[in-house]
Design an enzyme around this catalytic site. Structure first.
Site, PDB file in Angstrom:
ATOM      1  N   HIS A 114      52.580 -24.962  50.974  1.00  0.00           N
ATOM      2  CA  HIS A 114      53.249 -24.548  52.209  1.00  0.00           C
ATOM      3  C   HIS A 114      52.497 -23.369  52.800  1.00  0.00           C
ATOM      4  CE1 HIS A 114      57.031 -26.476  50.356  1.00  0.00           C
ATOM      5  NE2 HIS A 114      56.438 -27.320  51.189  1.00  0.00           N
TER       6      HIS A 114
ATOM      7  N   GLU B 102      53.761 -19.730  53.106  1.00  0.00           N
ATOM      8  CA  GLU B 102      54.106 -18.979  51.902  1.00  0.00           C
ATOM      9  C   GLU B 102      52.867 -18.272  51.357  1.00  0.00           C
ATOM     10  OE1 GLU B 102      57.611 -22.208  51.003  1.00  0.00           O
ATOM     11  OE2 GLU B 102      55.901 -22.113  49.647  1.00  0.00           O
TER      12      GLU B 102
ATOM     13  N   HIS C 274      55.020 -21.048  44.933  1.00  0.00           N
ATOM     14  CA  HIS C 274      55.626 -21.091  46.271  1.00  0.00           C
ATOM     15  C   HIS C 274      56.144 -19.715  46.669  1.00  0.00           C
ATOM     16  CE1 HIS C 274      56.114 -25.481  47.238  1.00  0.00           C
ATOM     17  NE2 HIS C 274      55.658 -25.539  46.002  1.00  0.00           N
TER      18      HIS C 274
ATOM     19  N   GLU D 282      58.778 -19.520  42.526  1.00  0.00           N
ATOM     20  CA  GLU D 282      59.104 -19.009  43.858  1.00  0.00           C
ATOM     21  C   GLU D 282      59.021 -17.494  43.862  1.00  0.00           C
ATOM     22  OE1 GLU D 282      59.981 -20.838  46.452  1.00  0.00           O
ATOM     23  OE2 GLU D 282      60.699 -22.769  45.689  1.00  0.00           O
TER      24      GLU D 282
END
Ligand SMILES: [Zn+2]
Length: 1149
Positions: free
Chosen positions: A845, A848, A942, A1023
């Site tokens: 992504h 990110e 992420h 994350e």
């Protein structure tokens, strides 16, 4: 001691005795008994009025008291008896909380009362005392009886009460209880419609009037009744037709003017409540605007702002104004990305096909049909597209319950012959390591592939002439601190030597082009003729070599040359060129200032109130290349025509305020969140307000203390090359720009959101950059990899391959890092080859960027010369894809690749042409599995936009199934070891935020596919917060690159510890001590508790903040007027508003 007790018993028995007498008399009614019944009920009333014990006795269980009283009430024909009994009931229900009323309701008291009301009103005039008593009781009973509204309607009581109101407007004693009952009736929507047709609205307007200190209680009830009636769209229309909206506004102004000591805030609030409901319908909003409502509420609110206790008035006014604010269209020709990239093929039905198959001329910016309709949906149901955010939406619905979809699948979709191509990327398994290899580093880096498209002149100036010719010279004197041998700063004239056209340059990487700093840049610059020419200037590059060992400005420019972007960028952003040194300063999570959002919304409303203040000047526009650059010094200059930049348009709204619009992801029409742009021509010391007006998410960490990032070129040159958290008055809220259903997944009537922040620039003629998060471009990655490879020692095996070419023609680097075998002896080679594989990836992504900084930390650790790093390299073979989506990163996308799709939703069946990086990453994993080298760990890095800290998502059948049912299958708990280790080692990591549940919406993510299809038990998404931490060492601080890089290093250390728990050749069989460890893990987490927040985080992890103005919703069209059926006389119609609403009715007493 005994005496009072006896006395109590005596009186109690007396009331019971009286009750049983009453029961007998009622059962055998004789005319002559009327007097006796009157006497008995009179005595009971007296006892009840004087003794609480008696009251308790009557309603106590088994006494039968309430039944007798109700049956007497039902059967008596005698007025005096009836009044006595009603008084008894009024006494009983006045105290004792809701319980006694509950008993009354459960024994059928409501219906008896309503029947009495209706029958007593048959022969007018009704007895006033009787009506008073009945209504006093109904006021108490109504809110406790869930079916009150229906019962009242079915018994025909609505009009009885309404008629009493109409005929007793001057008789306040009776009027008040009747109105109170009417208010309860009206909270039922069907009743409200019926009452409206019978003239209830008009009656209310006979009571409601201008400011008066008299009868305020009555007035308040009338207003609340009116507000309840106006929830019906039919009534609201009737009210608008009769011109009540201007009346209400006038009344509100009158109270505002006269209630100078704010004694009657509740009345003022109730008037606003009526206006609020009236403006739920389109007609009402129009009437509001026509009646100058915006200005009236704006002015009154402004006058209330200084008195904190009047906040409810300001907030309700703000709500009404936002609702009535005319919906604007985004000032764009289309919401499709400015740039288009042709795809090799366009799958029918895919997002790109939908995007480009619209007939020409279709306006995709707003929906044609519902212009100004503004039937706002409930934002609570906002659908999110984030892997990291879907936890909020469908909650348990999203949990995979089909156990067959959780079990591993053993089928290889690609035959092994086809997978053989990946052997090339696993050469270390077959390499024989001649003696030579131990004398020099394995030099197997392929020369950087040079795309022929790139053989065009590359000029790398920056900014749209941030320092115009007239400003160029004063710069040094005015702004820069006097430094004796300061080099002149000339920010608009950097170019680098061109690569000879049509000739490949094999030595490109080694022989860097010199940085030529002359002002005379020729054509090819997209900025037109801005250069004066000939002006010699030397740009002083901050000397960061010592602090940034992996950074080299010249090398960066060189990397930019090989990077292919869709817009064919020719400029370089200074922060990427100079480099970013992590700030050695704590940056606390910002405390939200009370009232920020309100202030910002009021400023937005002022656009409508004072239109003459609005400049509305477009100062930057990608859709219109000829957008005039105004050189009058009155406007900021914007630019984002560089790697990862994505500003589409900038509009100067007021002198120091700009609306900014972000570009959509390429081949898409939405995904706006990431931003990166440049600002120049600022005045120092002035507060500039920036509004990014096309954000899509319904909430943001910007509401919870996160700041934007800013990089000042002046500061960089002065020795402070830092991205710094900056901005004040930051807030994120729903705005008045409507979002077309095309961009909102088919949902109509949604709005965009605004991120607003205010910045004061320090330097004159500075060039500053703003970003959503610390930028990390593809060229930066390539530079870092180049520098990392230079760190190789004889002990390190480092290899960089190109996994594939992306759609945009960029290479996708694949790294192999491990330790060289100790020697070429069979034993050492065998040890080398038996090392388990660890597979890491990041940045699927593009928005990110934090994941890239974590990856940088991991890579630096892996290439370092510490003993632990060496030990780690000796333990594993690392396969790393540091950037799974290079094209997205380069082109400033937030979420997608050039195919317009989220690559982390393509892992189940990636398409070789459209999703090459995923297709080949999966192919490589399939090859590893087919050759018995299934990785021990897979982790995809992420960034998380909604939560704090760093945490992991993993996969567990058991923990998934536990969410919805019990399960006694055996499962290896090894997946918990790594997160547990990380929670002990990495300060930013939070175990309690981890989840191991497999959601349906994630079935095609890397984590789930690698777990199920490749069979990697420890398959994770890691994350990292974009905001900061709320636990551990960094609690209360915003996250910076050093914390992110540290996280990447700690991840490696945790892998080293993990080695203790795993034996290389028994990857899938835990030995006993490991099981113990895992049991320990699982015990401490108390997993079987379904409600445990550790296993599945569903909730928004942020509490509601103080400011109660809702940051998201403003218009709550509870009842769409067009859908509201005509409900009059339709008694069989089920009650749409459960009467539970009644229980929320606030009593006036
Ligand atoms: Zn992500």
């Amino acid at each position: 001691m005994n005496k009072p007790k006896m006395a109590t018993e005596k009186s109690a028995s007396r009331v019971l005795m009286l009750l049983s007498q009453l029961e007998r008399l009622i059962e055998e009614p004789r005319v002559s008994d009327n007097e006796a019944i009157r006497q008995i009920t009179g005595k009971i009333l007296h006892l009840i009025q004087t003794q609480e014990k008696t009251r308790k006795e009557v309603v106590s269980k088994g006494s039968g008291g309430m039944e007798i009283i109700l049956s007497s009430l039902e059967n008596t024909q005698d007025l005096q008896t009836t009044l006595n009994i009603l008084s008894i009931l009024n006494e009983l229900l006045t105290v004792g909380g809701g319980r006694r009323t509950g008993v009354f309701v459960s024994k059928g008291g409501t219906a008896i009362l309503l029947q009495l009301l209706v029958s007593s009103s048959k022969d007018p005039p009704a007895n006033e005392e009787l009506m008073l008593q009945i209504h006093s009781l109904l006021v108490k009973v109504g809110p406790k009886d869930r079916k009150f509204g229906v019962k009242a309607r079915l018994n025909g009581a609505l009009n009885v009460t309404l008629n009493l109101v109409k005929h007793n407007l001057q008789n306040h004693k009776l009027l008040l209880p009747c109105l109170q009952v009417l208010r309860v009736y009206s909270s039922n929507l069907v009743n409200a419609v019926s009452l409206g047709k019978s003239g209830a609205l008009e009656s209310m307007f006979e009571i409601i009037g201008p400011f008066s200190k008299k009868s305020t209680t009555l007035l308040k009830v009338a207003l609340d009744t009116l507000a309840a009636l106006l929830k019906s769209g039919m009534n609201a229309r009737r009210a608008v037709d009769r011109g009540y909206l201007p009346t209400l506004l006038a009344i509100y102004q009158d109270w505002h003017r006269n209630d100078t000591r704010h004694r009657h805030m509740v009345i003022r609030k109730s008037i606003l409540g009526c206006i609020k409901n009236l403006t739920n319908i389109k007609l009402g909003r129009k009437a509001f605007i026509d009646a100058n409502g915006m200005r009236i509420l704006y002015n009154t609110s402004t006058e209330c702002l200084s008195v904190r206790t009047l906040d409810p008035l300001v907030n309700t006014s703000s709500l009404i104004m936002r609702k009535c604010f005319p919906k604007n269209r985004l000032p764009l020709p289309t919401i499709k990305s400015v740039f288009h990239h042709p795809l090799p093929h366009i799958p029918a039905g895919g997002p790109v096909a939908q995007l480009y198959n619209q007939p020409p001329g279709v306006d995709d910016v707003v929906d044609e049909s519902d212009e100004n309709e503004a039937t706002e949906g409930d934002t609570e149901n906002d659908t999110e597209y984030d892997e990291d955010d879907t936890g909020h939406k469908s909650q348990n619905d999203d949990i995979e319950t089909d156990i067959n979809k959780l079990r591993p699948i053993q089928v290889n979709t690609r035959p092994f012959d086809e997978l053989r191509v990946y052997e090339y990327f696993c050469r270390e398994f077959t390499e024989n390591f001649e003696d030579d290899d131990f004398e020099r580093p394995t030099s197997v880096i392929p020369p950087l592939s040079i795309n022929s498209e790139l053989h065009r002149p590359i000029i790398i100036p920056t900014t749209t002439s941030p320092l115009g010719p007239q400003n160029r010279h004063p710069l040094r004197e005015d702004v820069l601190p006097p430094k004796p041998d300061e080099s002149p700063l000339d920010l608009d004239s950097i170019s680098i030597s061109k690569r000879p056209e049509g000739k490949s340059d094999p030595d490109l990487v080694c022989s860097l082009g010199r940085l030529v700093l002359d002002g005379g840049v020729n054509g090819g610059s997209v900025d037109g003729p801005q250069e004066e020419g000939g002006e010699q200037a030397v740009l002083e590059v901050p000397d960061t070599a010592a602090l940034l060992p992996l950074h080299d400005p010249d090398l960066y420019l060189e990397m930019v040359k090989s990077t292919c972007s869709v817009p064919a960028y020719t400029e370089v952003a200074y922060p990427d060129y100079f480099g970013h040194v992590a700030l050695n300063l704590r940056e606390p999570i910002l405390e939200r200032v009370y009232g920020v959002q309100r202030t910002k919304i009021f400023q937005d409303i002022e656009r409508l109130i004072h239109p003459s203040d609005i400049h509305d000047k477009v100062v930057y526009d990608l859709d219109n290349e000829s957008c005039p650059v105004i050189e009058n010094g009155e406007s900021l200059k914007f630019n984002s025509k560089f790697e990862s930049g994505n500003l589409r348009k900038a509009i100067q709204v007021r002198k120091f305020e700009y609306d900014l619009i972000l570009n959509s992801d390429i081949n898409s029409n939405h995904y706006h969140q990431w931003f990166y742009f440049e600002v120049g021509n600022m005045r120092p010391g002035v507060r500039y307000r920036f509004n990014i007006i096309n954000c899509e998410k319904s909430n943001s960490q910007f509401n919870y203390g996160m700041q934007v990032l800013m990089y000042s070129v002046q500061d960089a040159i002065n020795g402070n090359p830092h991205w710094v958290r900056t901005g004040s008055d930051i807030c994120y809220y729903k705005n008045h720009f409507s979002r077309s259903s095309i961009a909102a997944g088919g949902q109509k009537g949604k709005s965009y959101f605004t991120l607003t922040f205010t910045v004061t620039f320090q330097h004159k003629d500075d060039v500053c950059y703003f970003a959503y998060h610390y930028p990390y471009t593809y060229s930066m990655l390539m530079m870092h990899l180049q520098k990392l490879s230079d760190l190789r020692t004889a002990q390190i095996y480092y290899r960089q391959d190109d996994l594939c070419k992306t759609l945009g023609g960029n290479g996708c680097p694949l790294l192999t890092i491990t330790a060289m075998p100790e020697s070429s002896s069979d034993d050492h080679i065998s040890q080398f080859r038996s090392r388990p594989v660890v597979f890491l990836s990041a940045r699927v992504h593009p928005g990110e960027t934090n994941s890239s900084w974590v990856m940088k930390g991991s890579l630096e650790f892996l290439m370092s010369c510490s003993p632990q790093a060496q030990s780690l390299r000796e333990s594993y073979i690392f396969k790393i894809i540091p950037m799974l989506n290079p094209d997205g990163v380069i082109n400033g996308n937030h979420r997608c690749s050039l195919s317009g799709e989220d690559l982390n939703r393509q892992w189940q069946s990636p398409n070789a042409e459209l999703h090459p990086t995923i297709y080949h990453a999966k192919g490589l994993l399939q090859y590893l599995r087919a050759t018995g080298r299934t990785p021990l760990v897979f982790c995809d890095y992420h960034g998380h936009s909604r939560k704090k800290n760093v945490f992991m998502y993993g996969c567990s059948i058991k923990e998934t199934v536990w969410q919805t049912s019990t399960c006694d299958l055996h499962e290896d708990l090894g997946y918990r070891t790594l997160p547990k280790l990380l929670s002990q080692m990495a300060p930013a990591f939070s175990l309690s935020s981890c989840s191991f549940v497999v959601e349906r919406s994630k079935e095609s993510t890397a984590r789930v596919v690698v777990w199920r299809e490749i069979g990697v038990q420890r398959s994770y998404t890691m994350e990292s917060t974009l905001c900061g931490c709320d636990q551990g060492k960094y609690k209360g601080l915003q996250i910076g690159t050093s914390e992110l890089e540290e996280m990447g290093g700690q991840f490696c250390l945790a892998l080293l510890r993990l080695r203790r728990f795993t034996t290389p050749l028994e990857l899938h069989n835990h030995n006993s001590h490991l099981l113990d460890m895992d049991n320990d893990l699982i015990d401490t987490r108390n997993i079987p508790n379904i409600t445990s927040p550790t296993t599945y985080v569903l909730e928004e992890d942020e509490p509601a903040f103080l400011e109660e103005v809702d940051y998201s919703a403003e218009s709550n069209d509870e009842n769409d007027p067009d859908l509201e059926p005509d409900l009059q006389d339709n008694h069989a119609f089920p009650d749409p508003h459960s009467d539970s609403e009644l229980s929320r009715q606030d009593s006036l007493n």
